[in-house]
Design an enzyme around this catalytic site. Sequence first.
Site, mmCIF file in Angstrom:
data_model
loop_
_atom_site.group_PDB
_atom_site.id
_atom_site.type_symbol
_atom_site.label_atom_id
_atom_site.label_comp_id
_atom_site.label_asym_id
_atom_site.label_seq_id
_atom_site.Cartn_x
_atom_site.Cartn_y
_atom_site.Cartn_z
ATOM 1 N N VAL A 1 0.835 -1.201 0.000
ATOM 2 C CA VAL A 1 0.000 0.000 0.000
ATOM 3 C C VAL A 1 0.875 1.259 0.000
ATOM 4 O O VAL A 1 0.371 2.369 0.036
ATOM 5 C CB VAL A 1 -1.006 -0.010 1.182
ATOM 6 C CG1 VAL A 1 -1.982 -1.174 1.015
ATOM 7 C CG2 VAL A 1 -0.297 -0.087 2.529
ATOM 8 N N HIS B 1 -4.190 -4.289 -3.106
ATOM 9 C CA HIS B 1 -4.624 -4.175 -1.704
ATOM 10 C C HIS B 1 -4.871 -2.721 -1.285
ATOM 11 O O HIS B 1 -4.926 -2.425 -0.098
ATOM 12 C CB HIS B 1 -3.607 -4.827 -0.766
ATOM 13 C CG HIS B 1 -3.572 -6.324 -0.874
ATOM 14 N ND1 HIS B 1 -2.610 -7.116 -0.283
ATOM 15 C CD2 HIS B 1 -4.411 -7.194 -1.518
ATOM 16 C CE1 HIS B 1 -2.850 -8.387 -0.556
ATOM 17 N NE2 HIS B 1 -3.926 -8.459 -1.309
ATOM 18 N N GLY C 1 9.544 -10.569 -2.980
ATOM 19 C CA GLY C 1 9.335 -10.105 -1.599
ATOM 20 C C GLY C 1 7.970 -10.389 -1.018
ATOM 21 O O GLY C 1 7.427 -9.581 -0.282
HETATM 22 N N1 APR Z 1 14.369 -8.616 0.224
HETATM 23 C C1 APR Z 1 13.547 -9.565 -0.293
HETATM 24 N N2 APR Z 1 12.605 -10.189 0.426
HETATM 25 C C2 APR Z 1 12.487 -9.852 1.729
HETATM 26 C C3 APR Z 1 13.311 -8.868 2.336
HETATM 27 C C4 APR Z 1 14.297 -8.233 1.516
HETATM 28 N N3 APR Z 1 15.130 -7.308 1.985
HETATM 29 N N4 APR Z 1 12.959 -8.756 3.637
HETATM 30 C C5 APR Z 1 11.960 -9.631 3.838
HETATM 31 N N5 APR Z 1 11.668 -10.307 2.694
HETATM 32 C C6 APR Z 1 10.650 -11.342 2.451
HETATM 33 C C7 APR Z 1 10.354 -12.207 3.647
HETATM 34 O O1 APR Z 1 11.261 -13.299 3.695
HETATM 35 C C8 APR Z 1 8.913 -12.656 3.359
HETATM 36 O O2 APR Z 1 8.895 -13.861 2.610
HETATM 37 O O3 APR Z 1 9.442 -10.690 2.135
HETATM 38 C C9 APR Z 1 8.347 -11.512 2.518
HETATM 39 C C10 APR Z 1 7.356 -10.632 3.245
HETATM 40 O O4 APR Z 1 6.248 -11.400 3.603
HETATM 41 P P1 APR Z 1 4.988 -10.773 4.355
HETATM 42 O O5 APR Z 1 5.426 -10.006 5.538
HETATM 43 O O6 APR Z 1 4.020 -11.889 4.577
HETATM 44 O O7 APR Z 1 4.394 -9.713 3.311
HETATM 45 P P2 APR Z 1 3.470 -9.955 2.047
HETATM 46 O O8 APR Z 1 3.718 -11.289 1.428
HETATM 47 O O9 APR Z 1 3.585 -8.746 1.202
HETATM 48 O O10 APR Z 1 2.031 -9.970 2.701
HETATM 49 C C11 APR Z 1 0.911 -10.114 1.863
HETATM 50 O O11 APR Z 1 -0.570 -9.796 3.677
HETATM 51 O O12 APR Z 1 -1.371 -8.877 5.580
HETATM 52 C C12 APR Z 1 -1.415 -8.842 4.247
HETATM 53 O O13 APR Z 1 -2.308 -7.120 2.999
HETATM 54 C C13 APR Z 1 -1.113 -7.519 3.610
HETATM 55 O O14 APR Z 1 -0.294 -7.138 1.407
HETATM 56 C C14 APR Z 1 -0.054 -7.855 2.590
HETATM 57 C C15 APR Z 1 -0.268 -9.356 2.406
#
Ligand code: APR
EC number: 2.3.1.286
Length: 227
Positions: free
Chosen positions: A95, A111, A171
């Site tokens: 977002v 989202h 990510g």
């Molecule tokens: N580079 C690459 N990947 C990374 C880094 C980095 N520097 N730091 C963290 N990650 C990875 C983590 O290992 C993880 O697999 O990014 C991922 C983040 O995962 P989440 O926190 O679950 O985020 P996301 O997948 O975007 O969540 C999806 O969940 O709660 C909802 O609406 C919210 O859009 C969000 C959705």
Amino acid sequence: MTIPKIVILTGAGISAESGLSTFRAQNGLWEGYDVNDVATYEGYIRNPTVVHDFYNMLRRKLQNPSVKPNAAHFALAELEQKLGTDNVLIVTQNVDNLHEQAGSKNIIHMHGELLKVRNEKTGQIIDCFNDVNYQQNKLIRPHIVWFGEIPLQMEQIYDALSQADYFISIGTSGNVYPAAGFVQIANQAGAKSIELNLEPSLGESLFQTKIYGPASKVVPKFIATLI
Ligand code: APR
């Protein structure tokens, strides 16, 4: 030579090195908050002020001058510049507006967006850079897709996935559907599927190519192979 069609799904991990917390890490965004309170419509009805306070806090954090796009966001913007907006689509679960800040144009915020609010009655979407005070306007809600709500522009997303030559997931942990299912649709359409993440996601086995490391390093390196 025909230009490949590329769909890129991004998640919180691409913005982690820009200073924005991911959701599911220790000390992540949900840490200290109950998702049912701040990311559902039921939570909003129960206590709109708590929900607005949460998004006000995130909106302020996003606009802190220290939060800037990183090399991964810039590499995706360069890819679009080279291949054209017709050929590169970013579908982001984020977002934040870091893809826009980096220069990308063809972006779907499935989202929602932190810097927008929505009038509940008319559906009108309005730019919002300041705190929202529920007591002053009870019709304005965050333009955020909460759990249980339908993500935005799904038809356009499925259409792009069905035509994709490449599907690149960056990510994202693969916890949240429908985004976590996009790789299967892209695979069925014959796309090459690539996961770029810090660690294997839940859907890791569905990707043909996987490269693990921080987004600011692995994304520019991989994108360079497509330009
Ligand atoms: N580079 C690459 N990947 C990374 C880094 C980095 N520097 N730091 C963290 N990650 C990875 C983590 O290992 C993880 O697999 O990014 C991922 C983040 O995962 P989440 O926190 O679950 O985020 P996301 O997948 O975007 O969540 C999806 O969940 O709660 C909802 O609406 C919210 O859009 C969000 C959705």
